[in-house]
Design a protein around this motif. Structure first.
Motif, PDB file in Angstrom:
ATOM      1  N   GLY A   1     -35.078   6.376 -24.694  1.00  0.00           N
ATOM      2  CA  GLY A   1     -36.361   6.416 -25.415  1.00  0.00           C
ATOM      3  C   GLY A   1     -37.589   6.356 -24.306  1.00  0.00           C
ATOM      4  N   TRP A   2     -37.381   6.238 -23.005  1.00  0.00           N
ATOM      5  CA  TRP A   2     -38.464   6.286 -22.384  1.00  0.00           C
ATOM      6  C   TRP A   2     -38.886   7.516 -21.563  1.00  0.00           C
ATOM      7  N   ARG A   3     -40.006   7.732 -21.499  1.00  0.00           N
ATOM      8  CA  ARG A   3     -40.571   9.006 -20.854  1.00  0.00           C
ATOM      9  C   ARG A   3     -41.613   8.696 -19.845  1.00  0.00           C
ATOM     10  N   PRO A   4     -41.745   9.265 -18.744  1.00  0.00           N
ATOM     11  CA  PRO A   4     -42.953   9.102 -17.957  1.00  0.00           C
ATOM     12  C   PRO A   4     -44.238   9.350 -18.625  1.00  0.00           C
ATOM     13  N   PRO A   5     -45.422   8.564 -18.444  1.00  0.00           N
ATOM     14  CA  PRO A   5     -46.627   9.207 -18.870  1.00  0.00           C
ATOM     15  C   PRO A   5     -46.749  10.612 -18.619  1.00  0.00           C
ATOM     16  N   ALA A   6     -47.785  11.205 -19.244  1.00  0.00           N
ATOM     17  CA  ALA A   6     -48.045  12.807 -19.095  1.00  0.00           C
ATOM     18  C   ALA A   6     -48.955  12.543 -17.655  1.00  0.00           C
ATOM     19  N   GLY A   7     -48.659  13.793 -17.017  1.00  0.00           N
ATOM     20  CA  GLY A   7     -49.136  13.739 -15.375  1.00  0.00           C
ATOM     21  C   GLY A   7     -48.499  13.220 -14.403  1.00  0.00           C
ATOM     22  N   ALA A   8     -47.603  12.268 -14.731  1.00  0.00           N
ATOM     23  CA  ALA A   8     -46.938  11.279 -13.792  1.00  0.00           C
ATOM     24  C   ALA A   8     -45.781  11.997 -13.137  1.00  0.00           C
ATOM     25  N   PRO A   9     -45.202  11.688 -12.016  1.00  0.00           N
ATOM     26  CA  PRO A   9     -44.212  11.999 -11.425  1.00  0.00           C
ATOM     27  C   PRO A   9     -42.892  11.905 -12.415  1.00  0.00           C
ATOM     28  N   THR A  10     -42.107  13.191 -12.322  1.00  0.00           N
ATOM     29  CA  THR A  10     -40.969  13.061 -13.385  1.00  0.00           C
ATOM     30  C   THR A  10     -39.545  12.807 -12.550  1.00  0.00           C
ATOM     31  N   PRO A  11     -38.616  12.149 -13.216  1.00  0.00           N
ATOM     32  CA  PRO A  11     -37.451  11.650 -12.555  1.00  0.00           C
ATOM     33  C   PRO A  11     -36.691  12.998 -12.016  1.00  0.00           C
ATOM     34  N   ALA A  12     -35.732  12.643 -10.867  1.00  0.00           N
ATOM     35  CA  ALA A  12     -35.030  13.776 -10.250  1.00  0.00           C
ATOM     36  C   ALA A  12     -33.815  13.115  -9.602  1.00  0.00           C
ATOM     37  N   MET A  13     -32.777  14.138  -9.380  1.00  0.00           N
ATOM     38  CA  MET A  13     -31.698  13.773  -8.958  1.00  0.00           C
ATOM     39  C   MET A  13     -31.484  13.916  -7.301  1.00  0.00           C
ATOM     40  N   PHE A  14     -30.906  13.151  -6.680  1.00  0.00           N
ATOM     41  CA  PHE A  14     -30.757  13.241  -5.180  1.00  0.00           C
ATOM     42  C   PHE A  14     -29.272  13.075  -4.683  1.00  0.00           C
ATOM     43  N   THR A  15     -28.994  13.715  -3.370  1.00  0.00           N
ATOM     44  CA  THR A  15     -27.859  13.422  -2.769  1.00  0.00           C
ATOM     45  C   THR A  15     -27.795  12.028  -2.284  1.00  0.00           C
ATOM     46  N   ALA A  16     -26.875  11.410  -1.867  1.00  0.00           N
ATOM     47  CA  ALA A  16     -26.521  10.055  -1.211  1.00  0.00           C
ATOM     48  C   ALA A  16     -27.221  10.180   0.238  1.00  0.00           C
ATOM     49  N   SER A  17     -27.704  11.223   0.507  1.00  0.00           N
ATOM     50  CA  SER A  17     -28.593  11.071   1.825  1.00  0.00           C
ATOM     51  C   SER A  17     -29.791  11.208   1.605  1.00  0.00           C
ATOM     52  N   GLY A  18     -30.427  11.214   0.202  1.00  0.00           N
ATOM     53  CA  GLY A  18     -31.834  11.493  -0.005  1.00  0.00           C
ATOM     54  C   GLY A  18     -32.236  12.800  -0.106  1.00  0.00           C
ATOM     55  N   ARG A  19     -31.627  13.974  -0.171  1.00  0.00           N
ATOM     56  CA  ARG A  19     -32.105  15.029  -0.387  1.00  0.00           C
ATOM     57  C   ARG A  19     -32.162  15.539  -1.717  1.00  0.00           C
ATOM     58  N   ARG A  20     -33.475  16.024  -2.372  1.00  0.00           N
ATOM     59  CA  ARG A  20     -33.663  16.399  -3.734  1.00  0.00           C
ATOM     60  C   ARG A  20     -32.827  17.384  -4.078  1.00  0.00           C
ATOM     61  N   LEU A  21     -32.212  17.384  -5.239  1.00  0.00           N
ATOM     62  CA  LEU A  21     -31.264  18.608  -5.595  1.00  0.00           C
ATOM     63  C   LEU A  21     -32.184  19.529  -6.390  1.00  0.00           C
ATOM     64  N   PRO A  22     -32.114  20.670  -6.231  1.00  0.00           N
ATOM     65  CA  PRO A  22     -32.865  21.899  -7.177  1.00  0.00           C
ATOM     66  C   PRO A  22     -32.198  21.777  -8.740  1.00  0.00           C
ATOM     67  N   GLY A  23     -33.055  21.741  -9.480  1.00  0.00           N
ATOM     68  CA  GLY A  23     -32.577  21.511 -10.906  1.00  0.00           C
ATOM     69  C   GLY A  23     -31.950  22.525 -11.497  1.00  0.00           C
ATOM     70  N   HIS A  24     -31.849  23.806 -10.957  1.00  0.00           N
ATOM     71  CA  HIS A  24     -31.301  25.147 -11.307  1.00  0.00           C
ATOM     72  C   HIS A  24     -29.744  25.372 -11.031  1.00  0.00           C
ATOM     73  N   LEU A  25     -29.613  24.618  -9.867  1.00  0.00           N
ATOM     74  CA  LEU A  25     -28.091  24.644  -9.350  1.00  0.00           C
ATOM     75  C   LEU A  25     -27.002  23.892 -10.188  1.00  0.00           C
ATOM     76  N   SER A  26     -25.953  24.391 -10.302  1.00  0.00           N
ATOM     77  CA  SER A  26     -24.754  23.591 -11.069  1.00  0.00           C
ATOM     78  C   SER A  26     -24.229  22.388 -10.239  1.00  0.00           C
ATOM     79  N   LEU A  27     -23.471  21.524 -10.893  1.00  0.00           N
ATOM     80  CA  LEU A  27     -22.748  20.330 -10.203  1.00  0.00           C
ATOM     81  C   LEU A  27     -21.769  21.104  -9.153  1.00  0.00           C
ATOM     82  N   GLN A  28     -21.190  22.129  -9.480  1.00  0.00           N
ATOM     83  CA  GLN A  28     -20.286  22.877  -8.507  1.00  0.00           C
ATOM     84  C   GLN A  28     -20.920  23.687  -7.354  1.00  0.00           C
ATOM     85  N   GLU A  29     -22.090  24.029  -7.578  1.00  0.00           N
ATOM     86  CA  GLU A  29     -22.786  24.539  -6.405  1.00  0.00           C
ATOM     87  C   GLU A  29     -23.301  23.546  -5.531  1.00  0.00           C
TER      88      GLU A  29
END
Length: 576
Positions: A230-258
């Motif tokens: 039920g949560w969403r960030p306020p309009a204009g705020a930074p949005t959630p993201a997924m990272f590796t365990a070493s802190g590198r942001r994962l591109p959204g278009h890549l698959s888990l296998q990639e």
């Protein structure tokens, strides 16, 4: 709108909705026979097959009516199961179009990613409601809670290969969620077991089925619904993201296998505020960071945890001698009496009431020595240099001090300051962390103090240096402390100050890094630096993941079940 491959089966989405939404809107599937009996009331069906359009039948006019309380996003599902956007439908609104019997459609709630509708256009029905399932008809799916009770322990074989010893902390880290990826019989990840707020608990707190070929963007949406329903960030705020365990942001278009799941990666980190935060794990925990500057550094860069509340880390010998000299050489002639952003209730007061230092904001543009330091700071924090202000060079002389303060701007304190409110987007943006650099040794005094360390009460006297956690100045050392939690909340425990200098001269500098891009370090020469962090390279990613593997193995107790599990799960990564 472009194609987006969807790997979630309908039953999988229903399982997630059942756990994450806890009795609120579940996934509605109006497929096949279900579409023939809308008048009898909405029913929800779980289908194991992925949704895709079939060969086109007779043409037909179709109407979608949004009965949900929030805006929905409508997609046509092509023959390969990829979503193609048909645009939003406002709450209470409708959308009509020409289509064909056999074509499939899907709708999601925009705010939290909840699935609202799946339908294959039939021979007779042309109008479909988008909205929550009616009560009384629950999907016939397995219970994720049952799986969690049976397999959620850290020692369970399902957790094999998840480097928890390097990611979980003794104190919860709000908005920092560790996802262990469980491998199914087909050799793909088919479930996440999540440790909410990265808390070092004996069992994971949430679990849900996933699709092994899902994209990072899809998993991010699913994790958000699972961990913050039920949560969403306020309009204009930074949005959630997924990272590796070493802190590198994962591109959204890549698959888990990639991105190496499950080949050499068994954990991801979901961060609500969308920027990386180092987990403290425990006081004294040391994390070697070989990727900070692998090309020319001979000294090890080790991030050591000093405190959990607030999260404070140190790195010794981080700044090169030449960089210290360069900053002092360039800034020394320009330092002037420091100013402060005055809060509403302090207007008209002399700045000397709080601060008696000298400062200068030093640009690095065109200076290769300082730009090398910029890139090292970026690699250390894992946040783009475009989020940083110019380095502030500070000089403290005899009895110079800066009473306890926060580096963030609390919007409640600046309501009468339009420029500050504009700077922080009325509270959407703020200083996320401070990288504080010491450029001189000090004989006595001048410590950086954190009076609220460990959750201590706010001091009555903000100039009192007798209580709190102190860091002594040491040339070439840096400390990092976070002013925000990973969920975007401000951390009042980050209150800090500079104790009076008793003997010597204190030179220091700080980088203020925000939770969003700033205008200070933009342009071609900075874009090159930022691109090196943002670019995804498999070989570099593998090397970074192996560093986490080694850290987790060393942190796990020798001979323990956790260590044995980690060694088994990471054997392939080590071989690669």
């Amino acid at each position: 709108g472009g194609a987006r491959r969807i790997g979630f089966g309908a039953a999988l989405r229903a399982r997630l909705s059942r756990l994450a939404l806890a009795g609120s809107a579940s996934l509605c599937l109006l497929c096949g026979a279900a579409a023939e009996d809308l008048s009898a009331g909405r029913r929800c069906f779980a289908r194991e097959a992925e949704l895709a359009s079939r060969g086109a039948g007779a043409s037909s006019r179709v109407v979608f009516q949004n009965r949900d309380a929030e805006r929905a996003l409508l997609f046509w599902i092509d023959m390969e199961g990829s979503e193609r956007s048909l645009g939003p439908i406002e709450a209470g609104g409708s959308k009509s179009m020409d289509s064909f019997v056999g074509h499939a459609f899907r709708a999601w709630r925009e705010s939290d990613g909840s699935a609202l509708l799946e339908v294959v256009l039939g021979e007779t029905h042309r109008e479909f409601d988008i909205g929550p399932c009616a009560t009384g008809a629950e999907p016939e799916v397995a219970d994720d809670g049952t799986w969690l009770r049976a397999h959620g322990a850290r020692s369970d074989p399902a957790m094999e290969g998840c480097p928890l010893a390097a990611l979980l902390s003794e104190e919860p880290v709000l908005g920092f969620h560790v996802l262990c990826l469980v491998v199914g019989a087909d050799g793909l990840a088919d479930r996440v077991c999540a440790f909410r707020n990265g808390h070092d608990a004996p069992r994971c707190s949430h679990s849900a089925r996933i699709a092994g070929r899902a994209t990072i963007a899809e998993l991010t949406r699913q994790a958000s619904a699972l961990l913050r329903p039920g949560w969403r960030p306020p309009a204009g705020a930074p949005t959630p993201a997924m990272f590796t365990a070493s802190g590198r942001r994962l591109p959204g278009h890549l698959s888990l296998q990639e991105v190496g799941v499950p080949e050499y990666r068994r954990a991801l980190v979901f961060i609500e505020g969308g920027e990386w935060h180092w987990p403290p794990v425990r006081v004294g925990f040391e994390r070697e960071l070989p990727f900070v500057e692998p090309e020319r550094r001979t000294e090890r860069i080790v991030l050591r945890t000093l405190a959990l509340q607030p999260r404070i880390f140190e790195v010794k010998s981080f700044i090169e001698e030449a960089e210290c000299d360069r900053m002092l050489e360039r800034a020394g002639p320009h330092v002037a009496k420091s100013q402060v952003s005055v809060k509403d209730h302090d207007r008209g007061k002399d700045v000397d009431n709080w601060r008696t230092s000298f400062n200068y904001f030093l640009p690095s543009r065109g200076d290769n020595v300082l730009k090398a330091l910029d890139e090292r700071v970026q690699n250390l924090t894992r946040i783009s240099i475009s989020n940083s202000e110019e380095a502030q060079i500070l000089k403290y002389e005899y009895m110079g001090l800066y009473k306890a303060h926060n580096d963030f701007f609390d919007p409640m304190d600046y309501k009468r300051d339009p420029s500050t409110m504009q700077l922080i987007g009325n509270g959407l943006y703020n200083r996320l962390l401070t990288v504080f650099m010491y450029m001189s040794d000090v004989e006595e005094g001048g410590e950086t103090i954190f009076p609220k360390e460990g959750g201590k009460p706010t001091p009555a006297d903000f100039g009192d240096c007798s209580r709190g956690y102190k860091v002594r100045p040491e040339r070439r050392k840096v400390i990092i402390f976070y002013s925000m939690h990973p969920n975007g909340d401000l951390d009042p425990n980050s209150l800090h100050g500079s104790c009076p200098l008793v003997n010597g001269t204190k030179w220091s500098a700080n980088y203020w890094v925000w939770n969003t891009g700033r205008a200070y370090k933009r342009g071609p020469e900075y874009d090159v630096i930022a691109k090196r962090l943002a670019t995804w390279e498999r070989e570099r990613d593998l090397a970074e993941e192996k560093a986490v593997v080694e850290l987790a193995l060393n942190a796990a107790a020798s001979g323990s079940v956790a260590a044995a599990s980690a060694r088994s799960g990471f054997q392939r990564a080590g071989e690669l």
